[in-house]
Scaffold this motif. Sequence first.
Motif, PDB file in Angstrom:
ATOM      1  N   ALA A 111       0.823  -1.209   0.000  1.00  0.00           N
ATOM      2  CA  ALA A 111       0.000   0.000   0.000  1.00  0.00           C
ATOM      3  C   ALA A 111       0.861   1.266   0.000  1.00  0.00           C
ATOM      4  CB  ALA A 111      -0.943   0.000   1.197  1.00  0.00           C
ATOM      5  N   SER A 112       2.062   1.188   0.562  1.00  0.00           N
ATOM      6  CA  SER A 112       2.934   2.364   0.629  1.00  0.00           C
ATOM      7  C   SER A 112       3.928   2.433  -0.534  1.00  0.00           C
ATOM      8  CB  SER A 112       3.683   2.387   1.964  1.00  0.00           C
ATOM      9  OG  SER A 112       4.575   1.295   2.034  1.00  0.00           O
ATOM     10  N   ARG A 113       3.892   1.456  -1.431  1.00  0.00           N
ATOM     11  CA  ARG A 113       4.826   1.415  -2.560  1.00  0.00           C
ATOM     12  C   ARG A 113       4.193   2.106  -3.764  1.00  0.00           C
ATOM     13  NH1 ARG A 113       7.237  -4.278  -4.572  1.00  0.00           N
ATOM     14  NH2 ARG A 113       5.189  -4.551  -5.491  1.00  0.00           N
ATOM     15  N   HIS A 114       4.986   2.916  -4.444  1.00  0.00           N
ATOM     16  CA  HIS A 114       4.484   3.650  -5.606  1.00  0.00           C
ATOM     17  C   HIS A 114       5.354   3.374  -6.824  1.00  0.00           C
ATOM     18  CE1 HIS A 114       1.809   5.811  -2.954  1.00  0.00           C
ATOM     19  NE2 HIS A 114       2.832   6.040  -2.155  1.00  0.00           N
ATOM     20  N   GLY A 115       4.742   3.372  -7.998  1.00  0.00           N
ATOM     21  CA  GLY A 115       5.493   3.268  -9.240  1.00  0.00           C
ATOM     22  C   GLY A 115       5.884   1.860  -9.644  1.00  0.00           C
ATOM     23  N   HIS A 116       5.325   0.833  -9.023  1.00  0.00           N
ATOM     24  CA  HIS A 116       5.650  -0.550  -9.391  1.00  0.00           C
ATOM     25  C   HIS A 116       4.522  -1.097 -10.240  1.00  0.00           C
ATOM     26  CE1 HIS A 116       6.597  -4.854  -8.956  1.00  0.00           C
ATOM     27  NE2 HIS A 116       7.825  -4.438  -8.689  1.00  0.00           N
ATOM     28  N   PHE A 117       4.874  -1.924 -11.244  1.00  0.00           N
ATOM     29  CA  PHE A 117       3.847  -2.434 -12.155  1.00  0.00           C
ATOM     30  C   PHE A 117       2.951  -3.493 -11.540  1.00  0.00           C
ATOM     31  CE2 PHE A 117       7.675  -4.942 -13.143  1.00  0.00           C
ATOM     32  CZ  PHE A 117       7.202  -6.223 -12.942  1.00  0.00           C
ATOM     33  N   MET A 118       3.332  -4.045 -10.401  1.00  0.00           N
ATOM     34  CA  MET A 118       2.544  -5.095  -9.742  1.00  0.00           C
ATOM     35  C   MET A 118       1.550  -4.444  -8.792  1.00  0.00           C
ATOM     36  SD  MET A 118       2.180  -8.383  -9.257  1.00  0.00           S
ATOM     37  CE  MET A 118       1.784  -9.606  -8.044  1.00  0.00           C
ATOM     38  N   PRO A 119       0.257  -4.418  -9.120  1.00  0.00           N
ATOM     39  CA  PRO A 119      -0.703  -3.760  -8.238  1.00  0.00           C
ATOM     40  C   PRO A 119      -0.989  -4.583  -6.983  1.00  0.00           C
ATOM     41  CG  PRO A 119      -1.839  -4.731 -10.108  1.00  0.00           C
ATOM     42  CD  PRO A 119      -0.363  -4.930 -10.342  1.00  0.00           C
ATOM     43  N   PRO A 120      -1.294  -3.908  -5.864  1.00  0.00           N
ATOM     44  CA  PRO A 120      -1.604  -4.614  -4.623  1.00  0.00           C
ATOM     45  C   PRO A 120      -2.756  -5.620  -4.767  1.00  0.00           C
ATOM     46  CG  PRO A 120      -1.282  -2.280  -4.186  1.00  0.00           C
ATOM     47  CD  PRO A 120      -1.270  -2.454  -5.680  1.00  0.00           C
ATOM     48  N   SER A 121      -3.629  -5.405  -5.745  1.00  0.00           N
ATOM     49  CA  SER A 121      -4.771  -6.305  -5.936  1.00  0.00           C
ATOM     50  C   SER A 121      -4.348  -7.733  -6.292  1.00  0.00           C
ATOM     51  CB  SER A 121      -5.700  -5.756  -7.026  1.00  0.00           C
ATOM     52  OG  SER A 121      -5.008  -5.661  -8.262  1.00  0.00           O
ATOM     53  N   LEU A 122      -3.116  -7.909  -6.747  1.00  0.00           N
ATOM     54  CA  LEU A 122      -2.645  -9.246  -7.122  1.00  0.00           C
ATOM     55  C   LEU A 122      -1.957  -9.990  -5.972  1.00  0.00           C
ATOM     56  CD1 LEU A 122      -1.286  -8.727 -10.755  1.00  0.00           C
ATOM     57  CD2 LEU A 122      -3.458  -9.721 -10.016  1.00  0.00           C
ATOM     58  N   LEU A 123      -1.876  -9.357  -4.802  1.00  0.00           N
ATOM     59  CA  LEU A 123      -1.193 -10.003  -3.678  1.00  0.00           C
ATOM     60  C   LEU A 123      -1.862 -11.330  -3.302  1.00  0.00           C
ATOM     61  CD1 LEU A 123       1.018  -9.991  -1.560  1.00  0.00           C
ATOM     62  CD2 LEU A 123      -0.513  -8.670  -0.074  1.00  0.00           C
ATOM     63  N   GLU A 124      -3.180 -11.357  -3.292  1.00  0.00           N
ATOM     64  CA  GLU A 124      -3.902 -12.577  -2.935  1.00  0.00           C
ATOM     65  C   GLU A 124      -3.498 -13.728  -3.855  1.00  0.00           C
ATOM     66  OE1 GLU A 124      -6.195 -14.815  -0.496  1.00  0.00           O
ATOM     67  OE2 GLU A 124      -6.054 -12.643  -0.251  1.00  0.00           O
ATOM     68  N   SER A 125      -3.378 -13.448  -5.158  1.00  0.00           N
ATOM     69  CA  SER A 125      -2.993 -14.508  -6.103  1.00  0.00           C
ATOM     70  C   SER A 125      -1.571 -14.988  -5.838  1.00  0.00           C
ATOM     71  CB  SER A 125      -3.141 -14.035  -7.554  1.00  0.00           C
ATOM     72  OG  SER A 125      -2.167 -13.064  -7.889  1.00  0.00           O
ATOM     73  N   GLN A 126      -0.714 -14.102  -5.358  1.00  0.00           N
ATOM     74  CA  GLN A 126       0.657 -14.500  -5.032  1.00  0.00           C
ATOM     75  C   GLN A 126       0.667 -15.451  -3.828  1.00  0.00           C
ATOM     76  OE1 GLN A 126       3.990 -11.962  -5.452  1.00  0.00           O
ATOM     77  NE2 GLN A 126       3.454 -12.431  -7.563  1.00  0.00           N
ATOM     78  N   PHE A 127      -0.084 -15.114  -2.795  1.00  0.00           N
ATOM     79  CA  PHE A 127      -0.152 -16.000  -1.626  1.00  0.00           C
ATOM     80  C   PHE A 127      -0.820 -17.327  -1.984  1.00  0.00           C
ATOM     81  CE2 PHE A 127       1.021 -12.405   1.083  1.00  0.00           C
ATOM     82  CZ  PHE A 127       1.813 -13.044   2.023  1.00  0.00           C
TER      83      PHE A 127
END
Length: 181
Positions: A119-135
């Motif tokens: 949530a505090s990271r900016h400018g990365h192509f990996m959106p936080p919405s994909l975190l669930e799929s990573q876990f």
Amino acid sequence: MAKTAQQPVLVIMGVSGSGKSTVAGVLAGKLGWDLAEGDDLHPEANVAKMHSGQALSDEDRWPWLGIISDWIRAHVDSGTPAIITCSALKKKYRDVLRGEGVVFVFLQGSKDKISDRLASRHGHFMPPSLLESQFDALEEPTEDEHHISLCVSASPAEEADEVIERLGLRPLGAGTELTAS
């Protein structure tokens, strides 16, 4: 006859937001080793897919893992210690990357902790919405894989120091002579 012990190629792995790039950068700075950011090796189609909020499929990942594997092999074959970041979430992905002289460093943390970081990271192509799929995809390394696991609760510098200590690593030029048997 004496020889210098071979230093490894480290694969810094974990879900997006676990601190792979930061810890790898600190390690490379402390050790003076080659460093590659695995995300920079993704084909453009993969970056575009993730940027649009779509998780990568295995088919998307195979060419990328091949590029990373080639980078690792070139360093192992030349005897050059190095560090590369790669999520390496599944065992079958790590099977492509592993081999003699390769050590996985698994940065693990809770979903809540990693979510806060994303949530505090900016400018990365990996959106936080994909975190669930990573876990969901994550298969933690097993005993048959040469790895160490670190909890992401410490600072990146402390985590890097722990990796150096646990693996007995040394900066380039600080060779220790070992007696050949």
